[in-house]
Write a protein that holds these residues in place. Structure first.
Motif, PDB file in Angstrom:
ATOM      1  N   GLU A 141       0.818  -1.218   0.000  1.00  0.00           N
ATOM      2  CA  GLU A 141       0.000   0.000   0.000  1.00  0.00           C
ATOM      3  C   GLU A 141       0.857   1.276   0.000  1.00  0.00           C
ATOM      4  O   GLU A 141       0.550   2.237  -0.701  1.00  0.00           O
ATOM      5  N   GLY A 142       1.927   1.238   0.761  1.00  0.00           N
ATOM      6  CA  GLY A 142       2.772   2.430   0.887  1.00  0.00           C
ATOM      7  C   GLY A 142       3.540   2.796  -0.383  1.00  0.00           C
ATOM      8  O   GLY A 142       4.117   3.878  -0.470  1.00  0.00           O
ATOM      9  N   ARG A 143       3.580   1.903  -1.367  1.00  0.00           N
ATOM     10  CA  ARG A 143       4.310   2.175  -2.603  1.00  0.00           C
ATOM     11  C   ARG A 143       3.384   2.327  -3.814  1.00  0.00           C
ATOM     12  O   ARG A 143       3.854   2.469  -4.947  1.00  0.00           O
ATOM     13  N   ARG A 144       2.073   2.282  -3.583  1.00  0.00           N
ATOM     14  CA  ARG A 144       1.162   2.322  -4.743  1.00  0.00           C
ATOM     15  C   ARG A 144       1.170   3.661  -5.469  1.00  0.00           C
ATOM     16  O   ARG A 144       1.054   3.696  -6.685  1.00  0.00           O
ATOM     17  N   PHE A 170       7.271  -8.671 -23.913  1.00  0.00           N
ATOM     18  CA  PHE A 170       8.378  -7.724 -24.049  1.00  0.00           C
ATOM     19  C   PHE A 170       8.249  -6.596 -23.012  1.00  0.00           C
ATOM     20  O   PHE A 170       9.217  -6.235 -22.334  1.00  0.00           O
ATOM     21  N   SER A 171       7.032  -6.069 -22.881  1.00  0.00           N
ATOM     22  CA  SER A 171       6.849  -4.904 -22.009  1.00  0.00           C
ATOM     23  C   SER A 171       6.971  -5.262 -20.535  1.00  0.00           C
ATOM     24  O   SER A 171       7.575  -4.514 -19.761  1.00  0.00           O
ATOM     25  N   ILE A 172       6.386  -6.377 -20.132  1.00  0.00           N
ATOM     26  CA  ILE A 172       6.477  -6.746 -18.711  1.00  0.00           C
ATOM     27  C   ILE A 172       7.942  -6.998 -18.356  1.00  0.00           C
ATOM     28  O   ILE A 172       8.410  -6.633 -17.280  1.00  0.00           O
ATOM     29  N   ASP A 173       8.680  -7.586 -19.275  1.00  0.00           N
ATOM     30  CA  ASP A 173      10.090  -7.881 -19.033  1.00  0.00           C
ATOM     31  C   ASP A 173      10.928  -6.601 -19.018  1.00  0.00           C
ATOM     32  O   ASP A 173      11.810  -6.435 -18.179  1.00  0.00           O
ATOM     33  N   ARG A 174      10.604  -5.701 -19.902  1.00  0.00           N
ATOM     34  CA  ARG A 174      11.382  -4.465 -20.027  1.00  0.00           C
ATOM     35  C   ARG A 174      11.263  -3.593 -18.779  1.00  0.00           C
ATOM     36  O   ARG A 174      12.242  -3.033 -18.298  1.00  0.00           O
ATOM     37  N   TYR A 175      10.047  -3.472 -18.268  1.00  0.00           N
ATOM     38  CA  TYR A 175       9.827  -2.546 -17.147  1.00  0.00           C
ATOM     39  C   TYR A 175      10.008  -3.192 -15.770  1.00  0.00           C
ATOM     40  O   TYR A 175       9.997  -2.502 -14.759  1.00  0.00           O
ATOM     41  N   TYR A 176      10.141  -4.497 -15.749  1.00  0.00           N
ATOM     42  CA  TYR A 176      10.196  -5.206 -14.459  1.00  0.00           C
ATOM     43  C   TYR A 176      11.305  -4.686 -13.525  1.00  0.00           C
ATOM     44  O   TYR A 176      11.018  -4.399 -12.354  1.00  0.00           O
ATOM     45  N   GLU A 218      12.668  -1.764  -8.495  1.00  0.00           N
ATOM     46  CA  GLU A 218      13.444  -0.719  -7.814  1.00  0.00           C
ATOM     47  C   GLU A 218      12.515   0.253  -7.085  1.00  0.00           C
ATOM     48  O   GLU A 218      12.810   0.700  -5.979  1.00  0.00           O
ATOM     49  N   VAL A 219      11.400   0.575  -7.728  1.00  0.00           N
ATOM     50  CA  VAL A 219      10.446   1.507  -7.107  1.00  0.00           C
ATOM     51  C   VAL A 219       9.744   0.845  -5.923  1.00  0.00           C
ATOM     52  O   VAL A 219       9.601   1.439  -4.848  1.00  0.00           O
ATOM     53  N   ILE A 220       9.320  -0.412  -6.117  1.00  0.00           N
ATOM     54  CA  ILE A 220       8.518  -1.069  -5.074  1.00  0.00           C
ATOM     55  C   ILE A 220       9.375  -1.462  -3.869  1.00  0.00           C
ATOM     56  O   ILE A 220       9.029  -1.168  -2.727  1.00  0.00           O
ATOM     57  N   TYR A 221      10.488  -2.124  -4.153  1.00  0.00           N
ATOM     58  CA  TYR A 221      11.262  -2.707  -3.041  1.00  0.00           C
ATOM     59  C   TYR A 221      12.566  -1.961  -2.734  1.00  0.00           C
ATOM     60  O   TYR A 221      13.164  -2.175  -1.687  1.00  0.00           O
ATOM     61  N   GLY A 222      12.981  -1.116  -3.691  1.00  0.00           N
ATOM     62  CA  GLY A 222      14.228  -0.379  -3.450  1.00  0.00           C
ATOM     63  C   GLY A 222      13.973   1.036  -2.982  1.00  0.00           C
ATOM     64  O   GLY A 222      14.918   1.780  -2.715  1.00  0.00           O
TER      65      GLY A 222
END
Lengths: 188, 176
Positions: B86-89, B144-150, B155-159
């Motif tokens: 929730e805190g990263r949404r 392609f897109s899910i792999d590219r942005y993963y 980094e945004v969610i967990y970093g």
């Protein structure tokens, strides 16, 4: 809207087959539009009166990629200090949207609703164009008032989105795909 | 005396002929040697699932169809296993808004309710036919897109990385 000269030669149809399918549809439905021809990508623009405003509709064909794009772009830009709120509003609006999505340029605040399709080796039909045009205009018109309340009224994005979907801001998302008839018809 | 009328409800079994778009996508997976599963929940709830390995992971891919005359549509999407805390949404909303802009085909979705994150390509078939090239285009572009942005998403969610920084770094990596 100004009308421009239309290229109607057989050569043009061969050179821009997808784009010509689009112009055929607009002609057959008696829409006024302007066309802009490019070597690979050509587009046409039309103004459409809907319930909450007159929206600019743009359709573009990429002949090399065999893609078609339909979008409506708002004339105003989201101010920098409201872009995060608009991002939340669009993310909520896009969730569960079966066809099409809202997008915003964080660089300048440009806002659009898009529907696109990879035609690939298929054939672009009148019904597909009809659906795309309706979807773009209906979504833009349906969300516009709430979007303005987020940008200029400082409204909470969750509350604004819930109002569009006709429910309280409980965090649940209802079906955003209910078909709506074209606001007040196709007046151009 | 009130008249009691008994109505017998007749269950109509849907056949393959009723779901030509669904069968066509399944046929495409078979013809291209993809292992897949059919989840037959009934009507437009039926879906296909498969998975594919790409540079940054193995991604699940789903496909579903709308077969009613007014709703002849096809949907392809890949959903990440994890839910965005929730805190990263809000940070993820900024990241996917930046990513969606200019994305001509397909877009990221996130549920603010539970943090589900997915990438979608869908289009209307309407009165036309679904071409094999359209299925191939959608399948390849979703993966392609899910792999590219993963990596950027993680980094945004967990970093705890700033979404603008993560997005800019991802674009710069692609340009390098």
């Amino acid at each position: 809207m100004n009308e421009v000269k239309k290229e109607t030669s057989i050569e043009a149809t061969v050179a821009w087959p997808l784009f010509r399918r689009l112009t055929e549809w607009f002609d057959a439905n008696d829409w006024k539009y302007e066309e802009h021809l490019g070597e690979d990508e050509s587009y046409l623009t039309a103004g459409v009166n809907c319930e909450n405003g007159t929206w600019k509709l743009v359709t573009q064909a990429s002949e090399e990629q065999r893609h078609i794009y339909f979008w409506s772009k708002l004339p105003m830009f989201a101010p920098e200090n409201r872009r995060s709120a608009v991002a939340e509003f669009f993310t909520r609006a896009n969730y569960g949207n079966r066809i099409g999505f809202f997008e915003m340029d964080f660089g300048d605040g440009e806002m659009r609703f898009n529907v696109s399709m990879g035609v690939a080796d298929g054939i672009l039909t009148d019904g597909q164009i009809d659906h795309a045009v309706d979807k773009v205009l209906n979504c833009m018109d349906r969300y516009f008032t709430a979007l303005m309340s987020v940008i200029y009224g400082g409204k909470d994005p969750a509350e604004a989105q819930a109002e569009v979907r006709g429910q309280k801001a409980t965090g649940t998302e209802s079906d955003p795909n209910a078909k709506t008839s074209h606001a007040n018809g196709r007046v151009h | 005396m009130p008249t009691v009328v008994c109505i017998e409800l007749i269950s109509v079994k849907k056949t393959d002929a009723d779901r030509p778009l669904f069968r066509q996508i399944a046929a495409w997976f078979e013809a291209n040697g993809w292992k897949y599963q059919e989840h037959l929940l009934g009507g437009d709830y039926n879906f296909l699932s498969t998975e594919a390995k790409r540079d940054n992971g193995t991604w699940k891919l789903f496909a579903r169809t709308g077969e009613e005359v007014e709703w002849r549509e096809v949907f392809f999407w890949s959903k990440l296993e994890m839910l965005v805390p929730e805190g990263r949404r809000n940070a993820v909303a900024e990241f996917i808004t930046r990513s969606n802009f200019g994305h001509r085909i397909g877009f990221f979705q996130m549920s603010f309710f539970d943090g589900e994150l997915s990438y979608h390509i869908s289009f209307t078939v309407a009165d036309g036919t679904l071409a094999d090239g359209q299925v191939a285009h959608a399948v390849n572009n979703v993966l392609f897109s899910i792999d590219r942005y993963y990596p950027g998403l993680m980094e945004v969610i967990y970093g705890g990385r700033d979404p603008q920084e993560a997005w800019t770094a991802l674009i710069n990596r692609d340009l390098a």
